[in-house]
Design a protein around this motif. Sequence first.
Motif, short mmCIF file in Angstrom:
data_model
loop_
_atom_site.label_atom_id
_atom_site.label_comp_id
_atom_site.label_asym_id
_atom_site.label_seq_id
_atom_site.Cartn_x
_atom_site.Cartn_y
_atom_site.Cartn_z
N ASN A 74 6.92 -5.30 2.75
CA ASN A 74 6.28 -4.12 3.32
C ASN A 74 6.44 -4.17 4.83
OD1 ASN A 74 4.45 -2.20 4.22
ND2 ASN A 74 2.79 -2.86 2.87
N THR A 75 7.10 -3.17 5.41
CA THR A 75 7.39 -3.23 6.85
C THR A 75 6.43 -2.42 7.70
OG1 THR A 75 9.05 -1.53 6.45
CG2 THR A 75 9.83 -3.79 6.69
N PHE A 76 5.31 -2.04 7.11
CA PHE A 76 4.28 -1.38 7.92
C PHE A 76 3.52 -2.46 8.69
CE2 PHE A 76 4.27 3.08 6.75
CZ PHE A 76 4.97 3.09 5.56
N TYR A 77 3.86 -2.62 9.96
CA TYR A 77 3.28 -3.68 10.76
C TYR A 77 1.77 -3.56 10.90
CZ TYR A 77 7.52 -6.10 12.07
OH TYR A 77 8.66 -6.87 12.03
N ASN A 79 -0.24 -2.46 8.67
CA ASN A 79 -0.80 -2.99 7.42
C ASN A 79 -0.76 -4.52 7.40
OD1 ASN A 79 0.05 -0.18 6.90
ND2 ASN A 79 -0.79 -0.60 4.88
N ALA A 80 0.32 -5.07 7.97
CA ALA A 80 0.45 -6.52 8.01
C ALA A 80 -0.65 -7.14 8.87
CB ALA A 80 1.83 -6.92 8.53
N VAL A 135 1.03 2.99 2.30
CA VAL A 135 1.64 1.69 1.98
C VAL A 135 3.14 1.84 1.72
CG1 VAL A 135 1.69 -0.23 0.35
CG2 VAL A 135 -0.47 0.71 1.09
N THR B 26 5.93 -7.66 -2.13
CA THR B 26 4.77 -6.81 -1.87
C THR B 26 4.80 -5.54 -2.72
OG1 THR B 26 5.94 -5.83 0.01
CG2 THR B 26 4.36 -7.58 0.50
N VAL B 98 -4.17 -3.79 1.12
CA VAL B 98 -3.64 -3.13 2.31
C VAL B 98 -2.19 -3.50 2.55
CG1 VAL B 98 -3.78 -3.14 4.85
CG2 VAL B 98 -5.84 -2.74 3.50
N TYR B 99 -1.87 -4.80 2.35
CA TYR B 99 -0.49 -5.20 2.64
C TYR B 99 0.31 -5.62 1.40
CZ TYR B 99 3.62 -7.20 4.70
OH TYR B 99 4.92 -7.46 5.01
N PHE B 120 1.95 -11.20 9.44
CA PHE B 120 0.89 -11.28 8.44
C PHE B 120 0.22 -12.65 8.49
CE2 PHE B 120 -1.33 -10.05 4.59
CZ PHE B 120 -1.63 -11.27 4.01
#
Lengths: 136, 137
Positions: A74-77, A79-80, A135, B26, B98-99, B120
């Motif tokens: 998942n590259t949504f920073y 979210n990370a 997401v 993920t 969320v992640y 993360f």
Amino acid sequence: MIEYLPSSIGGLLIGLAATLMLVSIGRITGVSGIYWGVISKQSDKLWRLIFVIGLPLGTFAFHWISQIEVPTANTFYLNAVLGGFIVGMGVKLGSGCTSGHGVCGIGRLSPRSLVATLVFMLTGIVTVALIKQTVF
Amino acid sequence: MMKSILALFCGMLFGVGLALSGMTDTHKVIGFLDIFGNWMPDLIFVMGAAVITTLLSFSIILRRKFPLLDNKFYLPTEQKLDRKLILGAALFGIGWGVYGYCPGPAIAALAYLQPVTIIFVLAMTAGMVFINVLNNK
């Protein structure tokens, strides 16, 4: 059903790793706890550090030998960062994660772990339901 | 020495299991939690297989007085079903949703050398430190 074979075998290997840890050195394979032991003022760090290093090493070896493609994370920073921080808070406050509570805790028939697992499954499901748009 | 070898072997075995099972993906994890949408049930089989294994093996192992290479088992002693446990678990699930990573898969996925994974893990570390600081006040 055969498409779930890799997942089942993966789960079996996880269970076997936890089994071996318990029978050989008497430790519960709760990754959040082991990781915390590495970064905090804990004595007897070496086995913990080695275990933590072993995780990505094993993952690397798996992909290298099987040639199975590495998943794109998942590259949504945002979210990370948020997800990571909240996970960190949660595992420290709740004393465990999926391996500690879910795999080992339930394996020991711990009521605390059963409750914890049900709770985090529930909030995980609700969270995804609520924010699915951001997401993927 | 034996302890180190075993820690390495178990860590690697765990890492192989995580990668094979899809826990380091993920997309698959979110898909598993996406019960009301495009449900991907794969992780049910992961948890199921892992838990069946430990339910069987732990009951046998814990009949012993001590493990093979130490003179005691290091088991959690806390028994109370308290607010911290529930809140902690609730938060953990939220972050997970969320992640899409929990601690084990995140650390294992560092092998993929993707910068977002490092972010993360750093954020997760910060969260743990934050609670630890609060606990010590």
